[in-house]
Write a protein that holds these residues in place. Structure first.
Motif, PDB file in Angstrom:
ATOM      1  N   ALA A 198      47.816  62.237  -6.757  1.00  0.00           N
ATOM      2  CA  ALA A 198      47.530  60.963  -7.420  1.00  0.00           C
ATOM      3  C   ALA A 198      48.812  60.190  -7.741  1.00  0.00           C
ATOM      4  O   ALA A 198      48.768  58.982  -7.972  1.00  0.00           O
ATOM      5  N   ASN A 199      49.932  60.864  -7.763  1.00  0.00           N
ATOM      6  CA  ASN A 199      51.206  60.218  -8.060  1.00  0.00           C
ATOM      7  C   ASN A 199      52.292  60.825  -7.173  1.00  0.00           C
ATOM      8  O   ASN A 199      53.213  61.491  -7.650  1.00  0.00           O
ATOM      9  N   PRO A 200      52.190  60.580  -5.850  1.00  0.00           N
ATOM     10  CA  PRO A 200      53.106  61.254  -4.926  1.00  0.00           C
ATOM     11  C   PRO A 200      54.525  60.699  -5.045  1.00  0.00           C
ATOM     12  O   PRO A 200      54.720  59.547  -5.442  1.00  0.00           O
ATOM     13  N   PRO A 201      55.523  61.507  -4.710  1.00  0.00           N
ATOM     14  CA  PRO A 201      56.902  61.029  -4.710  1.00  0.00           C
ATOM     15  C   PRO A 201      57.083  59.867  -3.724  1.00  0.00           C
ATOM     16  O   PRO A 201      56.327  59.737  -2.757  1.00  0.00           O
ATOM     17  N   SER A 202      58.101  59.058  -3.961  1.00  0.00           N
ATOM     18  CA  SER A 202      58.385  57.931  -3.062  1.00  0.00           C
ATOM     19  C   SER A 202      58.827  58.465  -1.708  1.00  0.00           C
ATOM     20  O   SER A 202      59.183  59.629  -1.559  1.00  0.00           O
ATOM     21  N   GLY A 203      58.840  57.579  -0.710  1.00  0.00           N
ATOM     22  CA  GLY A 203      59.330  57.953   0.615  1.00  0.00           C
ATOM     23  C   GLY A 203      58.539  59.102   1.199  1.00  0.00           C
ATOM     24  O   GLY A 203      57.314  59.156   1.096  1.00  0.00           O
ATOM     25  N   PRO A 253      61.320  65.937  -2.638  1.00  0.00           N
ATOM     26  CA  PRO A 253      61.863  66.691  -3.780  1.00  0.00           C
ATOM     27  C   PRO A 253      61.989  68.192  -3.515  1.00  0.00           C
ATOM     28  O   PRO A 253      62.715  68.885  -4.220  1.00  0.00           O
ATOM     29  N   ARG A 254      61.286  68.683  -2.511  1.00  0.00           N
ATOM     30  CA  ARG A 254      61.283  70.132  -2.248  1.00  0.00           C
ATOM     31  C   ARG A 254      61.943  70.482  -0.918  1.00  0.00           C
ATOM     32  O   ARG A 254      62.101  71.655  -0.601  1.00  0.00           O
ATOM     33  N   CYS A 255      62.321  69.475  -0.151  1.00  0.00           N
ATOM     34  CA  CYS A 255      62.778  69.728   1.218  1.00  0.00           C
ATOM     35  C   CYS A 255      64.245  70.152   1.239  1.00  0.00           C
ATOM     36  O   CYS A 255      65.107  69.442   0.713  1.00  0.00           O
ATOM     37  N   PRO A 256      64.548  71.276   1.882  1.00  0.00           N
ATOM     38  CA  PRO A 256      65.944  71.718   1.953  1.00  0.00           C
ATOM     39  C   PRO A 256      66.804  70.820   2.842  1.00  0.00           C
ATOM     40  O   PRO A 256      68.032  70.933   2.820  1.00  0.00           O
ATOM     41  N   GLN A 257      66.189  69.937   3.628  1.00  0.00           N
ATOM     42  CA  GLN A 257      66.968  69.089   4.544  1.00  0.00           C
ATOM     43  C   GLN A 257      66.897  67.613   4.150  1.00  0.00           C
ATOM     44  O   GLN A 257      67.250  66.747   4.942  1.00  0.00           O
ATOM     45  N   GLU A 284      63.298  56.788   0.565  1.00  0.00           N
ATOM     46  CA  GLU A 284      63.042  55.355   0.691  1.00  0.00           C
ATOM     47  C   GLU A 284      61.750  55.000   1.411  1.00  0.00           C
ATOM     48  O   GLU A 284      61.042  54.104   0.981  1.00  0.00           O
ATOM     49  N   GLY A 285      61.490  55.654   2.519  1.00  0.00           N
ATOM     50  CA  GLY A 285      60.299  55.275   3.277  1.00  0.00           C
ATOM     51  C   GLY A 285      59.624  56.478   3.879  1.00  0.00           C
ATOM     52  O   GLY A 285      60.288  57.483   4.176  1.00  0.00           O
TER      53      GLY A 285
END
Ligand code: SF4
Length: 162
Positions: free
Chosen positions: A106-111, A116-120, A127-128
């Protein structure tokens, strides 16, 4: 087409095998199509011809089972496959521990919702949302690590049974 939503997840392993064998026999004998929702890659490997990996309600990688399990491209797919004994990879990849918790749909991170969890992750990931990139004629991924922005096309007719 039959939609199967986690049909074996609550069953004893021996009963799971019976159900999966029955589904497979029906698939082979009657040409049934299943939309099979599961968290179990071993089930995907046994039953499916194509697989779509979802994160927070969006497909992030999609392709024939053999190519996605042998050559996962999206960091989320790679993390998932690193957490289970791989049925297809020649060597078990090192376990990828993801940071944080799954955000709320219901409130996903931007881009890219996975950033927020990705190691890469890099700055562009905030941004997108990434466009679909084609890895092969039958394998697509949504990740800024890939440059192509080809639209996602149907590929069901491009792949055969494994
Ligand atoms: S777009 Fe960025 S954050 Fe998203 S999966 Fe790719 S590298 Fe990770």
């Amino acid at each position: 087409m039959i939609v199967c939503d986690e049909p074996t997840s609550a069953l004893d392993v021996s009963v799971q095998a019976q159900i999966l064998n029955l589904l497979k026999a029906l698939q082979d004998d009657l040409g049934l199509a299943y939309l099979f929702i599961t968290h179990n890659f071993a089930v995907v490997d046994y039953l499916a011809h194509e697989v779509a990996v979802m994160y927070l309600g969006r497909i992030v990688e999609r392709g024939l089972v053999d190519e996605v399990l042998r050559s996962p491209q999206h960091p989320y797919t790679q993390a998932l496959l690193s957490a289970v004994p791989s049925p297809r990879l020649d060597a078990q990849p090192e376990f990828i521990r993801l940071a944080g918790e799954m955000p709320s749909p219901a409130n996903p991170p931007s881009g890219c919702h996975f950033h927020p969890r990705c190691p890469q992750a890099s700055a562009i990931c905030r941004e997108g949302y990434p466009e679909t990139s084609r890895v092969t004629a039958t394998h697509t991924v949504r990740c800024h690590l890939f440059g192509s922005t080809e639209p996602n096309k149907q590929f069901a007719d491009a792949g055969g049974r494994k």
